[in-house]
Design an enzyme around this catalytic site. Sequence first.
Site, PDB file in Angstrom:
ATOM      1  N   LEU A 405       0.899  -1.223   0.023  1.00  0.00           N
ATOM      2  CA  LEU A 405      -0.041  -0.056  -0.003  1.00  0.00           C
ATOM      3  C   LEU A 405       0.943   1.360  -0.035  1.00  0.00           C
ATOM      4  CD1 LEU A 405      -2.612  -0.939   2.847  1.00  0.00           C
ATOM      5  CD2 LEU A 405      -2.918  -1.100   0.309  1.00  0.00           C
ATOM      6  N   ASP A 406       0.660   2.311  -0.454  1.00  0.00           N
ATOM      7  CA  ASP A 406       1.084   3.382  -0.570  1.00  0.00           C
ATOM      8  C   ASP A 406       1.303   3.962   0.913  1.00  0.00           C
ATOM      9  OD1 ASP A 406       1.048   3.751  -3.352  1.00  0.00           O
ATOM     10  OD2 ASP A 406      -0.490   5.251  -3.540  1.00  0.00           O
ATOM     11  N   MET A 407       2.580   4.478   1.081  1.00  0.00           N
ATOM     12  CA  MET A 407       2.871   5.003   2.664  1.00  0.00           C
ATOM     13  C   MET A 407       1.580   5.822   3.204  1.00  0.00           C
ATOM     14  SD  MET A 407       5.855   7.398   3.776  1.00  0.00           S
ATOM     15  CE  MET A 407       6.459   7.783   5.475  1.00  0.00           C
TER      16      MET A 407
END
Length: 557
Positions: A405-407
């Site tokens: 997942l994106d940060m």
Amino acid sequence: MADRVIYFTDDERTGIALPEKFTFPFYYEPHPLSVVAAGKLKHYLETQTGFDHNFGLDKDAEGLAIGKMFGVLIVQDNQGKTGYLCAFSGKLADSNHHPMFVPPVFDMLVEDSFFLKEQYILNDINQQVKDIESDDKYIALKAEYEQLAKQSEKEINDFKKYLKTNKQDRKKQRQEQKEILSEADYATFEALMIKHSLHDKHRFNVLYKDWEDKLNTLHTNMAHFDNRVEQLKQERKEKSNALQQQLFEQYSFLNQSGQTKSLHAIFSETVFGRPPSAAGECATPKLLQYAFLNNLIPLAMAEFWWGASPKSEIRLHGQFYPACTGKCKPILAHMLQGITLDDDPLLINPGEGKELDIIYEDDYFVVVNKPNDLLSVPGINISDSVYTRLKFAFKDIEPLIIHRLDMATSGLLVVAKTKEAHKDIQRQFLKRAVTKRYTALLSKIVEGEGEINLPLRVDLDDRPRQVVCFEYGKKALTKWKAIEHINGTTKIHFWPLTGRTHQLRMHAAHEMGLNAPIVGDDLYGTSAERLYLHAAYLEFVHPITKQLMQFEVKEGF
């Protein structure tokens, strides 16, 4: 004399302290003085009559709509007075010079410049190529060649089929005659079959040679034109490369110590080894160059977009943006040498102290609820991540990351504990057999449901931003459904059917998608306390028991 400085009035400066450090150009909140200066520049752009440029804001305007990045630089002169400079990226209204703005680092458009002289030569070569390619005789030869090439291919293929039929027929005759003829008579018959076979091959060779001669004759007649076009194109390529190299040397950038460095020298130290197109034409390098040439002290910078967004990327009218990394980062590393900058926010771990909740665990995998702002895997500068925390928690087991997942995105993440489980679940992801549902909050009202199909690729000049690209982009497909409206925003469900970087963020923000950035999206929209995007639901088959596993965690916003 620094005649492009616009000084602040006492009222404009009241209550605003000067910045203690210069703006970190690649991730910043504009200093209040930068906001004031940008506001005055925006007012000027709204009211000016000195140039005519179609920014795409007026539907009745003529010509191609081209939005622009503008920049302001807060400076202090040798008498301690504070003001600001303005610049634009590239050209504005087909010119490099406007009274309100600093000049370019190098003006390739000045009258009688080597650039324009070489451009005339290149344009002449282009015209020669066009003249040859539009010559009636050349066009007729090409058309005749293409027609005969198709005709020859058809006749040769038809004759090959005829030969194949004859060969099969001879084979059948051999089988039949072998059973009824004496050995001596069969030998005579076989000699006849060989004679027929050789005759067929001879006819084929005659046909093939006849077509080859015809096509070679036409090709020879065309060679005079083709060779001249190839020579001109090679000459154009060599002159263009030489011109580009000469330009790279003309762009020479200063820093506060008075050291100069050419564009070529700056980018020779990068991975790519050469400058990208239009490097050195961005607003911030222009502003710093003017400041250093005129003994002005740079205090803060900011850039904002003005006008319609480009079709491929996402730029919102009037919004502040960081300097681009691909073109500007190497240049600014030289120009800002010795200047104390604000801390790089990308070196600070925003996930520190945030809990990583394990919502399911067995001997084969673990499912966690990742908090927003925690990395999935270690980054270049920050090691704290889902991976490192699980590695510490598991002690003797190596966590095997299956997806990320994106940060800034929160929500469900599955991590394998065995190679067998990793291989099986990863295969389900690759085959798109895993059901994923995200919940997001959009910055506008969106109605209904649908599907977004916009191919994406990385912006090579400004990583990690993505752009829509129908030529080189990878397929990106998203289903969506609006759930409810909350104070001018829309809660929405997303089902990503592909897994491209920033897919949901781009599909939400792009004008050919929903044209409604996710709340808190600092890349494609406007920053907030967080990115309102949450991986809420995950469904896949257990790698060992083959049971259907379903997990859901509410978004909390």
